[in-house]
Design a protein around this motif. Structure first.
Motif, PDB file in Angstrom:
ATOM      1  N   TRP A   1      43.518   1.434 -40.739  1.00 25.34           N
ATOM      2  CA  TRP A   1      43.925   0.167 -40.331  1.00 25.34           C
ATOM      3  C   TRP A   1      42.569  -0.763 -40.307  1.00 25.34           C
ATOM      4  CZ3 TRP A   1      48.363  -2.499 -39.670  1.00 25.34           C
ATOM      5  CH2 TRP A   1      49.210  -1.436 -39.847  1.00 25.34           C
ATOM      6  N   HIS A   2      42.385  -2.193 -41.006  1.00 26.52           N
ATOM      7  CA  HIS A   2      41.958  -2.426 -41.164  1.00 26.52           C
ATOM      8  C   HIS A   2      41.510  -4.013 -41.364  1.00 26.52           C
ATOM      9  CE1 HIS A   2      42.034  -2.251 -45.221  1.00 26.52           C
ATOM     10  NE2 HIS A   2      40.974  -3.379 -45.262  1.00 26.52           N
ATOM     11  N   SER A   3      41.113  -4.783 -40.461  1.00 29.48           N
ATOM     12  CA  SER A   3      40.780  -6.109 -40.976  1.00 29.48           C
ATOM     13  C   SER A   3      39.076  -6.843 -41.757  1.00 29.48           C
ATOM     14  CB  SER A   3      41.058  -6.789 -39.252  1.00 29.48           C
ATOM     15  OG  SER A   3      40.132  -6.646 -38.361  1.00 29.48           O
TER      16      SER A   3
ATOM     17  N   GLN B   1      50.817  -2.141 -44.745  1.00 30.58           N
ATOM     18  CA  GLN B   1      51.706  -1.796 -43.654  1.00 30.58           C
ATOM     19  C   GLN B   1      50.728  -3.910 -42.400  1.00 30.58           C
ATOM     20  OE1 GLN B   1      51.540   1.650 -42.066  1.00 30.58           O
ATOM     21  NE2 GLN B   1      52.984   1.915 -43.681  1.00 30.58           N
ATOM     22  N   PHE B   2      51.872  -4.045 -41.903  1.00 30.61           N
ATOM     23  CA  PHE B   2      51.308  -5.046 -41.081  1.00 30.61           C
ATOM     24  C   PHE B   2      51.254  -4.524 -39.834  1.00 30.61           C
ATOM     25  CE2 PHE B   2      51.126  -7.642 -44.906  1.00 30.61           C
ATOM     26  CZ  PHE B   2      49.861  -8.335 -45.078  1.00 30.61           C
TER      27      PHE B   2
ATOM     28  N   GLU C   1      44.942  -7.458 -39.220  1.00 32.65           N
ATOM     29  CA  GLU C   1      44.719  -6.042 -39.658  1.00 32.65           C
ATOM     30  C   GLU C   1      45.554  -5.890 -40.421  1.00 32.65           C
ATOM     31  OE1 GLU C   1      43.944  -3.146 -36.481  1.00 32.65           O
ATOM     32  OE2 GLU C   1      45.107  -3.868 -35.857  1.00 32.65           O
ATOM     33  N   HIS C   2      45.181  -4.583 -41.892  1.00 40.10           N
ATOM     34  CA  HIS C   2      46.523  -4.075 -42.044  1.00 40.10           C
ATOM     35  C   HIS C   2      45.918  -2.990 -42.430  1.00 40.10           C
ATOM     36  CE1 HIS C   2      43.344  -6.151 -44.304  1.00 40.10           C
ATOM     37  NE2 HIS C   2      42.814  -5.433 -45.277  1.00 40.10           N
ATOM     38  N   LEU C   3      47.203  -1.477 -43.335  1.00 43.39           N
ATOM     39  CA  LEU C   3      46.750  -0.828 -43.835  1.00 43.39           C
ATOM     40  C   LEU C   3      47.810  -0.841 -45.490  1.00 43.39           C
ATOM     41  CD1 LEU C   3      46.467   2.309 -42.929  1.00 43.39           C
ATOM     42  CD2 LEU C   3      48.665   2.367 -42.379  1.00 43.39           C
ATOM     43  N   PRO C   4      46.950  -0.497 -46.282  1.00 41.51           N
ATOM     44  CA  PRO C   4      47.276   0.095 -47.994  1.00 41.51           C
ATOM     45  C   PRO C   4      48.165   1.360 -47.656  1.00 41.51           C
ATOM     46  CG  PRO C   4      45.159  -0.775 -47.368  1.00 41.51           C
ATOM     47  CD  PRO C   4      45.456  -0.907 -45.900  1.00 41.51           C
TER      48      PRO C   4
ATOM     49  N   THR D   1      36.144  -1.260 -45.693  1.00 46.64           N
ATOM     50  CA  THR D   1      36.782  -0.901 -44.292  1.00 46.64           C
ATOM     51  C   THR D   1      36.828  -2.351 -43.387  1.00 46.64           C
ATOM     52  OG1 THR D   1      34.701   0.010 -43.645  1.00 46.64           O
ATOM     53  CG2 THR D   1      36.322   1.785 -44.978  1.00 46.64           C
ATOM     54  N   GLY D   2      35.917  -3.219 -43.738  1.00 52.29           N
ATOM     55  CA  GLY D   2      36.525  -4.056 -42.638  1.00 52.29           C
ATOM     56  C   GLY D   2      35.202  -4.055 -41.435  1.00 52.29           C
ATOM     57  N   GLU D   3      34.590  -4.822 -40.872  1.00 51.27           N
ATOM     58  CA  GLU D   3      33.764  -5.013 -40.397  1.00 51.27           C
ATOM     59  C   GLU D   3      33.796  -3.652 -38.666  1.00 51.27           C
ATOM     60  OE1 GLU D   3      35.737  -7.820 -41.003  1.00 51.27           O
ATOM     61  OE2 GLU D   3      34.012  -8.271 -42.349  1.00 51.27           O
TER      62      GLU D   3
END
Length: 122
Positions: free
Chosen positions: A42-44, A62-63, A83-86, A106-108
């Motif tokens: 999970w990341h954004s 996935q959201f 936020e999302h999860l491939p 991996t986002g911030e």
């Protein structure tokens, strides 16, 4: 310099998953290729939108409130801050990404073992 990019040839040059490779640049954006397998994390991205274009396989994005299924020839834009999860539905998924050059995979949040800071150009 202008040249044609052959996605099949570029994908044949690497096999590792979740490690995007840069194959082009458009203004301040990178065009990246990645092989995906299994679940990411999970990341954004606070400041950056991401475009996921599925070349081969089926990707589930996935959201927190739903899941989107992306098939070959389809793309999905994940807006900044979401936020999302491939997750791959098939054994492997090949994707082309379009995102700002500053985007970390991996986002911030805190860096993880999957964070790729120095992307390779193919």
């Amino acid at each position: 310099m202008t040249h044609t990019v052959d996605l099949s040839e570029k994908f044949s040059r690497f096999s590792e998953t979740w490690t995007p490779k840069i194959v082009g640049a458009v203004n301040d954006m990178h065009v990246k290729l990645a092989r995906l397998a299994g679940e990411f994390e999970w990341h954004s991205h606070t400041e950056e939108d991401e475009l996921f274009f599925v070349v081969e396989g089926v990707l589930l994005m996935q959201f927190r409130d739903r899941t989107e299924r992306i098939e070959p020839g389809q793309f999905l834009i994940v807006p900044r801050g979401v936020e999302h999860l491939p997750v791959t539905e098939t054994d492997e998924v090949k994707v082309m990404l379009l995102e700002p050059a500053t985007t970390l995979n991996t986002g911030e949040g805190e860096a993880s073992e999957r964070t790729v800071k120095d992307l390779e150009w193919l």
